[in-house]
Design a protein around this motif. Sequence first.
Motif, PDB file in Angstrom:
ATOM      1  N   ILE A 142       5.650  -1.668 -14.861  1.00 53.45           N
ATOM      2  CA  ILE A 142       5.438  -0.819 -14.127  1.00 53.45           C
ATOM      3  C   ILE A 142       5.180   1.090 -14.867  1.00 53.45           C
ATOM      4  CG2 ILE A 142       4.961  -1.838 -11.800  1.00 53.45           C
ATOM      5  CD1 ILE A 142       7.677  -0.441 -10.532  1.00 53.45           C
ATOM      6  N   GLU A 143       3.804   1.180 -14.281  1.00 58.08           N
ATOM      7  CA  GLU A 143       4.191   2.963 -14.360  1.00 58.08           C
ATOM      8  C   GLU A 143       4.014   3.682 -13.234  1.00 58.08           C
ATOM      9  OE1 GLU A 143       1.404   6.441 -16.225  1.00 58.08           O
ATOM     10  OE2 GLU A 143       0.537   4.134 -16.251  1.00 58.08           O
ATOM     11  N   THR A 144       5.327   4.308 -13.602  1.00 57.60           N
ATOM     12  CA  THR A 144       5.762   4.809 -12.093  1.00 57.60           C
ATOM     13  C   THR A 144       5.595   6.264 -11.644  1.00 57.60           C
ATOM     14  OG1 THR A 144       7.902   5.017 -12.087  1.00 57.60           O
ATOM     15  CG2 THR A 144       7.515   3.115 -11.237  1.00 57.60           C
ATOM     16  N   SER A 145       5.962   7.332 -10.549  1.00 51.17           N
ATOM     17  CA  SER A 145       6.225   8.689 -10.634  1.00 51.17           C
ATOM     18  C   SER A 145       6.367   8.960  -9.485  1.00 51.17           C
ATOM     19  CB  SER A 145       4.682   9.748 -10.987  1.00 51.17           C
ATOM     20  OG  SER A 145       3.348   9.513 -10.098  1.00 51.17           O
ATOM     21  N   ARG A 146       6.905  10.261  -8.781  1.00 47.05           N
ATOM     22  CA  ARG A 146       6.912  10.867  -7.663  1.00 47.05           C
ATOM     23  C   ARG A 146       6.152   9.999  -6.894  1.00 47.05           C
ATOM     24  NH1 ARG A 146      12.775  11.366  -8.010  1.00 47.05           N
ATOM     25  NH2 ARG A 146      13.044  12.665  -9.031  1.00 47.05           N
ATOM     26  N   SER A 152      -5.736   1.523  -3.986  1.00 45.74           N
ATOM     27  CA  SER A 152      -4.156   1.175  -3.249  1.00 45.74           C
ATOM     28  C   SER A 152      -4.921  -0.438  -2.534  1.00 45.74           C
ATOM     29  CB  SER A 152      -3.429   2.071  -2.508  1.00 45.74           C
ATOM     30  OG  SER A 152      -5.137   2.515  -1.653  1.00 45.74           O
ATOM     31  N   GLU A 153      -5.602  -0.310  -1.688  1.00 51.26           N
ATOM     32  CA  GLU A 153      -5.973  -1.145  -0.746  1.00 51.26           C
ATOM     33  C   GLU A 153      -6.457  -2.298  -1.409  1.00 51.26           C
ATOM     34  OE1 GLU A 153      -9.098  -2.483   3.325  1.00 51.26           O
ATOM     35  OE2 GLU A 153      -8.763   0.101   2.331  1.00 51.26           O
ATOM     36  N   ARG A 154      -7.286  -1.980  -2.490  1.00 50.39           N
ATOM     37  CA  ARG A 154      -7.642  -3.466  -2.933  1.00 50.39           C
ATOM     38  C   ARG A 154      -6.728  -3.462  -3.652  1.00 50.39           C
ATOM     39  NH1 ARG A 154     -13.475  -2.150  -5.948  1.00 50.39           N
ATOM     40  NH2 ARG A 154     -14.454  -1.437  -3.529  1.00 50.39           N
ATOM     41  N   VAL A 155      -5.884  -3.145  -4.946  1.00 56.78           N
ATOM     42  CA  VAL A 155      -4.307  -4.041  -5.247  1.00 56.78           C
ATOM     43  C   VAL A 155      -3.897  -4.520  -4.663  1.00 56.78           C
ATOM     44  CG1 VAL A 155      -2.631  -3.161  -6.616  1.00 56.78           C
ATOM     45  CG2 VAL A 155      -4.818  -2.346  -7.729  1.00 56.78           C
ATOM     46  N   ALA A 156      -3.615  -4.121  -3.719  1.00 59.46           N
ATOM     47  CA  ALA A 156      -2.797  -4.760  -2.097  1.00 59.46           C
ATOM     48  C   ALA A 156      -3.608  -5.806  -1.952  1.00 59.46           C
ATOM     49  CB  ALA A 156      -2.644  -3.372  -1.070  1.00 59.46           C
ATOM     50  N   ARG A 157      -4.704  -6.457  -2.110  1.00 59.09           N
ATOM     51  CA  ARG A 157      -4.755  -7.409  -1.438  1.00 59.09           C
ATOM     52  C   ARG A 157      -4.798  -8.477  -2.281  1.00 59.09           C
ATOM     53  NH1 ARG A 157      -6.642  -6.970   4.424  1.00 59.09           N
ATOM     54  NH2 ARG A 157      -6.483  -5.092   4.800  1.00 59.09           N
ATOM     55  N   ILE A 189       3.492   3.680  -7.381  1.00 62.27           N
ATOM     56  CA  ILE A 189       3.015   2.589  -8.575  1.00 62.27           C
ATOM     57  C   ILE A 189       1.750   3.179  -8.874  1.00 62.27           C
ATOM     58  CG2 ILE A 189       3.046   0.389  -9.662  1.00 62.27           C
ATOM     59  CD1 ILE A 189       5.170  -0.103  -7.997  1.00 62.27           C
ATOM     60  N   HIS A 190       1.913   3.917 -10.136  1.00 63.82           N
ATOM     61  CA  HIS A 190      -0.034   4.371 -10.292  1.00 63.82           C
ATOM     62  C   HIS A 190      -0.166   3.016 -11.580  1.00 63.82           C
ATOM     63  CE1 HIS A 190       0.006   8.297 -10.353  1.00 63.82           C
ATOM     64  NE2 HIS A 190       1.533   8.365 -10.386  1.00 63.82           N
ATOM     65  N   HIS A 191       0.498   1.757 -12.346  1.00 62.86           N
ATOM     66  CA  HIS A 191      -0.142   0.717 -13.133  1.00 62.86           C
ATOM     67  C   HIS A 191       0.438  -0.088 -12.347  1.00 62.86           C
ATOM     68  CE1 HIS A 191      -2.591   0.053 -16.306  1.00 62.86           C
ATOM     69  NE2 HIS A 191      -3.256  -0.538 -15.698  1.00 62.86           N
ATOM     70  N   LEU A 192       0.305  -1.416 -12.459  1.00 57.38           N
ATOM     71  CA  LEU A 192       0.579  -2.901 -12.639  1.00 57.38           C
ATOM     72  C   LEU A 192       0.378  -3.468 -14.041  1.00 57.38           C
ATOM     73  CD1 LEU A 192       0.169  -4.304  -9.169  1.00 57.38           C
ATOM     74  CD2 LEU A 192       2.337  -3.185  -9.783  1.00 57.38           C
ATOM     75  N   LEU A 193       1.293  -3.990 -14.403  1.00 60.05           N
ATOM     76  CA  LEU A 193       0.570  -4.237 -15.999  1.00 60.05           C
ATOM     77  C   LEU A 193       1.200  -5.716 -16.400  1.00 60.05           C
ATOM     78  CD1 LEU A 193       1.914  -0.867 -16.753  1.00 60.05           C
ATOM     79  CD2 LEU A 193       0.889  -1.496 -18.686  1.00 60.05           C
ATOM     80  N   TRP A 194       0.600  -6.878 -15.892  1.00 56.52           N
ATOM     81  CA  TRP A 194       0.593  -8.095 -16.165  1.00 56.52           C
ATOM     82  C   TRP A 194       0.546  -8.527 -17.007  1.00 56.52           C
ATOM     83  CZ3 TRP A 194       2.926 -10.361 -11.130  1.00 56.52           C
ATOM     84  CH2 TRP A 194       2.356  -9.582  -9.937  1.00 56.52           C
ATOM     85  N   GLU A 225       1.289  -1.093  -0.165  1.00 57.31           N
ATOM     86  CA  GLU A 225       0.274   0.166   0.030  1.00 57.31           C
ATOM     87  C   GLU A 225       1.149   1.148  -0.184  1.00 57.31           C
ATOM     88  OE1 GLU A 225      -3.788   0.597   2.022  1.00 57.31           O
ATOM     89  OE2 GLU A 225      -3.421  -1.623   2.415  1.00 57.31           O
ATOM     90  N   ARG A 226       1.916   1.135   0.438  1.00 55.43           N
ATOM     91  CA  ARG A 226       2.676   2.361   0.827  1.00 55.43           C
ATOM     92  C   ARG A 226       3.641   2.782  -0.537  1.00 55.43           C
ATOM     93  NH1 ARG A 226       3.714   0.381   6.273  1.00 55.43           N
ATOM     94  NH2 ARG A 226       5.135  -0.437   5.746  1.00 55.43           N
ATOM     95  N   LEU A 227       3.842   1.526  -1.491  1.00 58.31           N
ATOM     96  CA  LEU A 227       4.249   2.126  -3.303  1.00 58.31           C
ATOM     97  C   LEU A 227       2.930   2.294  -3.249  1.00 58.31           C
ATOM     98  CD1 LEU A 227       6.035  -1.805  -2.990  1.00 58.31           C
ATOM     99  CD2 LEU A 227       7.710   0.867  -2.716  1.00 58.31           C
ATOM    100  N   PHE A 228       1.982   2.170  -3.634  1.00 59.00           N
ATOM    101  CA  PHE A 228       1.157   2.544  -4.321  1.00 59.00           C
ATOM    102  C   PHE A 228       0.486   3.992  -4.127  1.00 59.00           C
ATOM    103  CE2 PHE A 228      -0.255  -2.231  -4.155  1.00 59.00           C
ATOM    104  CZ  PHE A 228       0.126  -2.712  -5.087  1.00 59.00           C
ATOM    105  N   ALA A 229       0.826   4.391  -5.419  1.00 55.94           N
ATOM    106  CA  ALA A 229      -0.595   5.319  -6.040  1.00 55.94           C
ATOM    107  C   ALA A 229      -1.619   5.227  -5.397  1.00 55.94           C
ATOM    108  CB  ALA A 229      -0.602   6.203  -6.828  1.00 55.94           C
ATOM    109  N   ALA A 230      -2.446   6.390  -5.246  1.00 55.17           N
ATOM    110  CA  ALA A 230      -3.714   5.991  -4.445  1.00 55.17           C
ATOM    111  C   ALA A 230      -4.684   5.872  -5.779  1.00 55.17           C
ATOM    112  CB  ALA A 230      -4.652   7.528  -4.356  1.00 55.17           C
ATOM    113  N   ASP A 231      -4.106   6.228  -6.943  1.00 55.34           N
ATOM    114  CA  ASP A 231      -5.030   6.141  -8.247  1.00 55.34           C
ATOM    115  C   ASP A 231      -4.348   4.724  -9.083  1.00 55.34           C
ATOM    116  OD1 ASP A 231      -2.839   6.421  -9.544  1.00 55.34           O
ATOM    117  OD2 ASP A 231      -3.974   7.761 -11.181  1.00 55.34           O
ATOM    118  N   VAL A 232      -3.815   4.027  -7.917  1.00 54.83           N
ATOM    119  CA  VAL A 232      -3.191   2.355  -8.681  1.00 54.83           C
ATOM    120  C   VAL A 232      -3.989   1.298  -9.218  1.00 54.83           C
ATOM    121  CG1 VAL A 232      -3.109   0.915  -6.630  1.00 54.83           C
ATOM    122  CG2 VAL A 232      -1.582   1.332  -8.491  1.00 54.83           C
ATOM    123  N   VAL A 233      -3.805   1.247 -10.124  1.00 54.34           N
ATOM    124  CA  VAL A 233      -4.370  -0.198 -11.448  1.00 54.34           C
ATOM    125  C   VAL A 233      -3.735  -1.348 -11.481  1.00 54.34           C
ATOM    126  CG1 VAL A 233      -5.896  -0.595 -13.277  1.00 54.34           C
ATOM    127  CG2 VAL A 233      -5.413   1.549 -12.662  1.00 54.34           C
TER     128      VAL A 233
END
Length: 304
Positions: free
Chosen positions: A272-276, A227-232, A279-284, A200-208
């Motif tokens: 991954i797509e990232t910014s400051r 972030s919470e849903r993606v982490a789980r 992580i905004h996007h995990l692309l599997w 969760e700490r790694l993810f931006a709020a809008d992570v997908v």
Amino acid sequence: MNEESPEQADVLDRAASAFVELRPRLFGIAYRMLGSVAEAEDIVQEVWLRWQDTDRETIENPQAFLALVTTRLSINLAQSARMRRESYIGPWLPEPVDTSFDPTVGAERGEALELAVLLLMERLNPTERAAYVLREAFDYPYPQIAEILRLTPVNVRQIVSRARKRLTAVRHEPIDRVEHRHLLETFLDAAQTGNVGALERLFAADVVSSSDGDGIRGSSKFPVLGSERVARFVTAFSPWFWSGAAITWVEMNGLPGVLVSRDGSGVALLAIETSREGIHHLLWILNPIKIEAFERSRSRFVTT
């Protein structure tokens, strides 16, 4: 049987040499237009066939002619590809390409190459995408782009400007390669240990999180948001997904990525797509066809 004269053989050799020299650029145009290695290779093959049948004595600028044919064929295929992707099961992601040998894939600049950017460009229509790619990645002059697209230079300028603004409005400001790799390394550590809080700490709020598997067992048919849903979601499959898996760092679309293998065969590619902000996007990439194609492309550059 008619034998080929030395003069004819020489002409064909010169035609082949000109084409081979330009092939990386032609592939780069088609790949950025289509987001598919296989489709881009088909386009390049068709261009070669047309080049052989062309009265080359009338072509003053082979580079311009071949770029024109490549772009127009790509536009036509892109229009039908959109319809085919509507039947794709689950999220569709661009097919990754190994960039360890050609970091910019035949372009003047590495623009419009990252997986996240290729995905954003799906929002553009084929003509907009072509104008943007030719200008931003290959630095073609506006009059030449206008000739390729059968438009005026003024129209092309407007199209490129609109496309640039549309993409900038939704694109996250990227970080450098070192930071990008560090984020991915940290994600892998947290994912393999199932550490929800660290994720969760790694993810931006809008992570997908998007899983491209075209219906393969175990891939999510819908993007996971927040972030919470993606982490789980990541921790839910970590016990079986990472068990016995080997991780290989790869150069994927200009950025560090990982190839996940089991028993010597690739089972996933991760970008991954990232910014400051994180992580905004995990692309599997879980589609076996795309993984096998990427592994084949790597085999051309990796010595055993």
